[in-house]
Design a protein around this motif. Structure first.
Motif, PDB file in Angstrom:
ATOM      1  N   ARG A   7       5.611  -7.572  -9.774  1.00 24.64           N
ATOM      2  CA  ARG A   7       5.363  -8.840  -9.094  1.00 24.64           C
ATOM      3  C   ARG A   7       4.322  -9.625  -9.879  1.00 24.64           C
ATOM      4  O   ARG A   7       3.396  -9.049 -10.444  1.00 24.64           O
ATOM      5  CB  ARG A   7       4.843  -8.613  -7.679  1.00 24.64           C
ATOM      6  CG  ARG A   7       5.820  -7.897  -6.774  1.00 24.64           C
ATOM      7  CD  ARG A   7       5.237  -7.701  -5.401  1.00 24.64           C
ATOM      8  NE  ARG A   7       6.091  -6.818  -4.624  1.00 24.64           N
ATOM      9  CZ  ARG A   7       5.705  -6.228  -3.511  1.00 24.64           C
ATOM     10  NH1 ARG A   7       4.502  -6.437  -3.024  1.00 24.64           N
ATOM     11  NH2 ARG A   7       6.533  -5.430  -2.860  1.00 24.64           N
ATOM     12  N   GLY A   8       4.472 -10.953  -9.859  1.00 26.17           N
ATOM     13  CA  GLY A   8       3.549 -11.821 -10.573  1.00 26.17           C
ATOM     14  C   GLY A   8       2.530 -12.454  -9.641  1.00 26.17           C
ATOM     15  O   GLY A   8       2.839 -12.781  -8.489  1.00 26.17           O
ATOM     16  N   TYR A   9       1.310 -12.642 -10.148  1.00 22.69           N
ATOM     17  CA  TYR A   9       0.203 -13.207  -9.376  1.00 22.69           C
ATOM     18  C   TYR A   9      -0.611 -14.139 -10.250  1.00 22.69           C
ATOM     19  O   TYR A   9      -0.518 -14.115 -11.475  1.00 22.69           O
ATOM     20  CB  TYR A   9      -0.719 -12.099  -8.843  1.00 22.69           C
ATOM     21  CG  TYR A   9      -0.003 -11.155  -7.935  1.00 22.69           C
ATOM     22  CD1 TYR A   9       0.065 -11.398  -6.567  1.00 22.69           C
ATOM     23  CD2 TYR A   9       0.644 -10.044  -8.437  1.00 22.69           C
ATOM     24  CE1 TYR A   9       0.760 -10.550  -5.729  1.00 22.69           C
ATOM     25  CE2 TYR A   9       1.343  -9.188  -7.607  1.00 22.69           C
ATOM     26  CZ  TYR A   9       1.389  -9.450  -6.252  1.00 22.69           C
ATOM     27  OH  TYR A   9       2.088  -8.617  -5.430  1.00 22.69           O
ATOM     28  N   ASP A  53      10.890  -8.926  -5.943  1.00 23.97           N
ATOM     29  CA  ASP A  53      10.894  -7.984  -7.053  1.00 23.97           C
ATOM     30  C   ASP A  53      12.099  -8.279  -7.934  1.00 23.97           C
ATOM     31  O   ASP A  53      13.204  -8.445  -7.437  1.00 23.97           O
ATOM     32  CB  ASP A  53      10.991  -6.543  -6.547  1.00 23.97           C
ATOM     33  CG  ASP A  53       9.754  -6.117  -5.778  1.00 23.97           C
ATOM     34  OD1 ASP A  53       8.682  -6.690  -6.030  1.00 23.97           O
ATOM     35  OD2 ASP A  53       9.866  -5.215  -4.930  1.00 23.97           O
ATOM     36  N   PRO A  54      11.926  -8.367  -9.265  1.00 20.56           N
ATOM     37  CA  PRO A  54      13.067  -8.616 -10.139  1.00 20.56           C
ATOM     38  C   PRO A  54      13.962  -7.386 -10.234  1.00 20.56           C
ATOM     39  O   PRO A  54      13.512  -6.266 -10.029  1.00 20.56           O
ATOM     40  CB  PRO A  54      12.412  -8.920 -11.487  1.00 20.56           C
ATOM     41  CG  PRO A  54      11.104  -8.222 -11.443  1.00 20.56           C
ATOM     42  CD  PRO A  54      10.675  -8.247  -9.991  1.00 20.56           C
ATOM     43  N   ALA A  55      15.219  -7.626 -10.536  1.00 26.47           N
ATOM     44  CA  ALA A  55      16.153  -6.513 -10.730  1.00 26.47           C
ATOM     45  C   ALA A  55      15.803  -5.806 -12.032  1.00 26.47           C
ATOM     46  O   ALA A  55      15.272  -6.410 -12.956  1.00 26.47           O
ATOM     47  CB  ALA A  55      17.577  -7.044 -10.773  1.00 26.47           C
ATOM     48  N   GLY A  56      16.096  -4.546 -12.107  1.00 27.55           N
ATOM     49  CA  GLY A  56      15.860  -3.807 -13.334  1.00 27.55           C
ATOM     50  C   GLY A  56      15.168  -2.490 -13.071  1.00 27.55           C
ATOM     51  O   GLY A  56      14.920  -2.116 -11.932  1.00 27.55           O
ATOM     52  N   ARG A  61       2.846  -3.824 -12.015  1.00 24.32           N
ATOM     53  CA  ARG A  61       4.076  -3.059 -12.226  1.00 24.32           C
ATOM     54  C   ARG A  61       3.905  -1.705 -11.573  1.00 24.32           C
ATOM     55  O   ARG A  61       2.891  -1.028 -11.755  1.00 24.32           O
ATOM     56  CB  ARG A  61       4.359  -2.881 -13.714  1.00 24.32           C
ATOM     57  CG  ARG A  61       5.677  -2.158 -13.952  1.00 24.32           C
ATOM     58  CD  ARG A  61       6.221  -2.298 -15.362  1.00 24.32           C
ATOM     59  NE  ARG A  61       5.261  -2.145 -16.409  1.00 24.32           N
ATOM     60  CZ  ARG A  61       5.121  -1.033 -17.147  1.00 24.32           C
ATOM     61  NH1 ARG A  61       5.860   0.021 -16.913  1.00 24.32           N
ATOM     62  NH2 ARG A  61       4.230  -0.995 -18.107  1.00 24.32           N
ATOM     63  N   LEU A  62       4.905  -1.314 -10.786  1.00 25.34           N
ATOM     64  CA  LEU A  62       4.880  -0.047 -10.086  1.00 25.34           C
ATOM     65  C   LEU A  62       5.025   1.089 -11.089  1.00 25.34           C
ATOM     66  O   LEU A  62       5.913   1.080 -11.937  1.00 25.34           O
ATOM     67  CB  LEU A  62       6.014  -0.010  -9.067  1.00 25.34           C
ATOM     68  CG  LEU A  62       6.022   1.165  -8.093  1.00 25.34           C
ATOM     69  CD1 LEU A  62       4.776   1.138  -7.212  1.00 25.34           C
ATOM     70  CD2 LEU A  62       7.265   1.106  -7.243  1.00 25.34           C
ATOM     71  N   LEU A  71      -0.886  -1.495 -13.811  1.00 26.22           N
ATOM     72  CA  LEU A  71      -0.014  -0.498 -13.211  1.00 26.22           C
ATOM     73  C   LEU A  71      -0.593  -0.095 -11.863  1.00 26.22           C
ATOM     74  O   LEU A  71      -1.804   0.108 -11.732  1.00 26.22           O
ATOM     75  CB  LEU A  71       0.084   0.727 -14.115  1.00 26.22           C
ATOM     76  CG  LEU A  71       0.577   0.455 -15.536  1.00 26.22           C
ATOM     77  CD1 LEU A  71       0.535   1.738 -16.363  1.00 26.22           C
ATOM     78  CD2 LEU A  71       1.970  -0.136 -15.530  1.00 26.22           C
ATOM     79  N   VAL A  72       0.282   0.024 -10.865  1.00 30.74           N
ATOM     80  CA  VAL A  72      -0.158   0.389  -9.516  1.00 30.74           C
ATOM     81  C   VAL A  72       0.789   1.426  -8.923  1.00 30.74           C
ATOM     82  O   VAL A  72       1.938   1.550  -9.339  1.00 30.74           O
ATOM     83  CB  VAL A  72      -0.230  -0.842  -8.577  1.00 30.74           C
ATOM     84  CG1 VAL A  72      -1.251  -1.848  -9.078  1.00 30.74           C
ATOM     85  CG2 VAL A  72       1.120  -1.502  -8.414  1.00 30.74           C
TER      86      VAL A  72
END
Length: 130
Positions: A107-109, A99-102, A120-121, A76-77
């Motif tokens: 974001r993936g790394y 960024d995916p919708a929803g 994940r924000l 989480l960030v």
């Protein structure tokens, strides 16, 4: 007394010292244990990760659709862009560029050894009106 206690997530990799250094810096943590084949760290918030030497380790293939995601880490960030700059500066790389919708922004790394993880924000909580 608790029979089973929370453990540690262990990632296999060819160079545990280097991967531990990546996550130690990313999570602003400290190294807590090390042997010839295993390095363990604890992040500033208490998360524990270990890295086990496997000279035959191959990176996961996620996010390719023909292969399932078996496991990944999620962090989480508060600021996705700032966290991304830090990851890339430490040797990680983006896996997803949008960024995916929803309801969640994420974001993936991949870390330097190819293990996938997601940022994940943390949703902002607006004060109640009225």
């Amino acid at each position: 007394m608790t029979l089973v206690k929370a453990g540690v997530v262990v990632l296999d990799c060819a160079e545990p010292e280097k991967l531990a250094a990546f996550y130690k810096e990313l999570l602003e943590g400290e190294q807590t244990d090390a042997s010839a084949n295993l390095v363990e760290i604890r992040g500033a918030d208490g998360v524990r990760l270990a890295f086990r030497r496997d000279v035959n380790a191959t990176p996961p293939s996620w996010p390719r659709p023909e292969n399932s995601l078996q496991a990944h880490l999620e962090f989480l960030v508060d600021d996705l862009d700032e966290a991304e700059r830090r990851i890339v500066g430490l040797g990680g790389r983006p896996l997803e560029t949008r960024d995916p919708a929803g309801p969640y922004e994420e974001r993936g790394y991949a870390d330097p050894a190819g293990h996938s993880f997601t940022l994940r924000l943390v949703p902002t909580r607006a004060p109640k009106q009225g």
